[in-house]
Design a protein around this motif. Sequence first.
Motif, PDB file in Angstrom:
ATOM      1  N   LYS A 278     -21.414  95.921 -22.908  1.00  0.00           N
ATOM      2  CA  LYS A 278     -20.695  95.063 -23.851  1.00  0.00           C
ATOM      3  C   LYS A 278     -19.183  95.278 -23.822  1.00  0.00           C
ATOM      4  CE  LYS A 278     -24.277  92.823 -25.102  1.00  0.00           C
ATOM      5  NZ  LYS A 278     -24.410  91.426 -24.679  1.00  0.00           N
ATOM      6  N   ASN A 279     -18.726  96.328 -23.144  1.00  0.00           N
ATOM      7  CA  ASN A 279     -17.288  96.554 -22.985  1.00  0.00           C
ATOM      8  C   ASN A 279     -16.756  95.986 -21.677  1.00  0.00           C
ATOM      9  OD1 ASN A 279     -16.363  97.884 -25.384  1.00  0.00           O
ATOM     10  ND2 ASN A 279     -17.695  99.576 -24.814  1.00  0.00           N
TER      11      ASN A 279
ATOM     12  N   LYS B 154     -20.663  91.377 -20.531  1.00  0.00           N
ATOM     13  CA  LYS B 154     -20.993  91.307 -21.958  1.00  0.00           C
ATOM     14  C   LYS B 154     -21.671  89.997 -22.354  1.00  0.00           C
ATOM     15  CE  LYS B 154     -16.456  89.779 -23.671  1.00  0.00           C
ATOM     16  NZ  LYS B 154     -15.291  90.221 -24.444  1.00  0.00           N
TER      17      LYS B 154
ATOM     18  N   ASN C 104     -23.545  99.928 -24.612  1.00  0.00           N
ATOM     19  CA  ASN C 104     -22.127 100.114 -24.926  1.00  0.00           C
ATOM     20  C   ASN C 104     -21.251  99.848 -23.702  1.00  0.00           C
ATOM     21  OD1 ASN C 104     -21.698 100.792 -27.745  1.00  0.00           O
ATOM     22  ND2 ASN C 104     -22.983 102.571 -27.342  1.00  0.00           N
TER      23      ASN C 104
ATOM     24  N   GLU D 247     -28.486  99.671 -34.616  1.00  0.00           N
ATOM     25  CA  GLU D 247     -27.421 100.009 -33.679  1.00  0.00           C
ATOM     26  C   GLU D 247     -27.372  99.001 -32.526  1.00  0.00           C
ATOM     27  OE1 GLU D 247     -24.233 102.219 -31.941  1.00  0.00           O
ATOM     28  OE2 GLU D 247     -24.958 101.860 -33.967  1.00  0.00           O
ATOM     29  N   CYS D 248     -28.527  98.616 -32.023  1.00  0.00           N
ATOM     30  CA  CYS D 248     -28.588  97.642 -30.922  1.00  0.00           C
ATOM     31  C   CYS D 248     -28.017  96.294 -31.348  1.00  0.00           C
ATOM     32  CB  CYS D 248     -30.020  97.481 -30.430  1.00  0.00           C
ATOM     33  SG  CYS D 248     -30.621  98.898 -29.497  1.00  0.00           S
TER      34      CYS D 248
ATOM     35  N   ARG E 128     -25.867  95.835 -33.750  1.00  0.00           N
ATOM     36  CA  ARG E 128     -24.443  96.037 -33.990  1.00  0.00           C
ATOM     37  C   ARG E 128     -23.662  95.924 -32.669  1.00  0.00           C
ATOM     38  NH1 ARG E 128     -20.620  99.181 -33.219  1.00  0.00           N
ATOM     39  NH2 ARG E 128     -21.793 100.832 -32.232  1.00  0.00           N
ATOM     40  N   ILE E 129     -24.222  96.488 -31.606  1.00  0.00           N
ATOM     41  CA  ILE E 129     -23.560  96.444 -30.291  1.00  0.00           C
ATOM     42  C   ILE E 129     -23.570  95.014 -29.730  1.00  0.00           C
ATOM     43  CG2 ILE E 129     -23.655  97.279 -27.896  1.00  0.00           C
ATOM     44  CD1 ILE E 129     -24.967  99.870 -29.085  1.00  0.00           C
TER      45      ILE E 129
ATOM     46  N   ILE F  10     -29.005 102.626 -25.381  1.00  0.00           N
ATOM     47  CA  ILE F  10     -27.838 102.389 -26.243  1.00  0.00           C
ATOM     48  C   ILE F  10     -26.546 102.712 -25.493  1.00  0.00           C
ATOM     49  CG2 ILE F  10     -26.667 103.182 -28.344  1.00  0.00           C
ATOM     50  CD1 ILE F  10     -29.446 103.118 -29.704  1.00  0.00           C
ATOM     51  N   GLU F  11     -26.549 103.786 -24.714  1.00  0.00           N
ATOM     52  CA  GLU F  11     -25.368 104.120 -23.897  1.00  0.00           C
ATOM     53  C   GLU F  11     -25.087 103.003 -22.888  1.00  0.00           C
ATOM     54  OE1 GLU F  11     -25.780 109.005 -23.861  1.00  0.00           O
ATOM     55  OE2 GLU F  11     -26.972 107.814 -22.477  1.00  0.00           O
TER      56      GLU F  11
END
Length: 136
Positions: free
Chosen positions: A74-75, A80, A71, A98-99, A101-102, A67-68
């Motif tokens: 995708k930034n 991305k 993030n 969460e995945c 959502r990212i 997940i880190e």
Amino acid sequence: MYSLKILLIEDDMIEVMKLNRTISKLNLSHKIVEANNGEEALKILQNKSDLPDIILLDLNMPKLNGIEFLNILKNDEVLKYIPTIILTTSNNQKDLLECYRIGIAGYVLKPLKYEDYVSKIEKLLGYWSINELKQI
């Protein structure tokens, strides 16, 4: 069918060998680039002229978890766009939500039986090898 360049981010060597064995068994010409964790993967991705077509990402890893890593990915204005598929043993609903959502392209649970694993990987790579991928 299109031959994919796949970045596999996985800290379990047995899982790395299993994916390589599956691709070989299915006679696929995909190229696998391996990273043992998110930090190593980010170093590989610094070379923007040789990016993977897709990323297969495990969630449970040391140093930088999935997940880190997502993030950070995708930034980045270039990275991305690389389709990222979670390949994990975690069926934790919170991780799944969460995945997505990212911004992942898919979430695949690793089955226990090898035959089921081969079947899932064949479908997953079959889909991405006919998909129109964004070439940067």
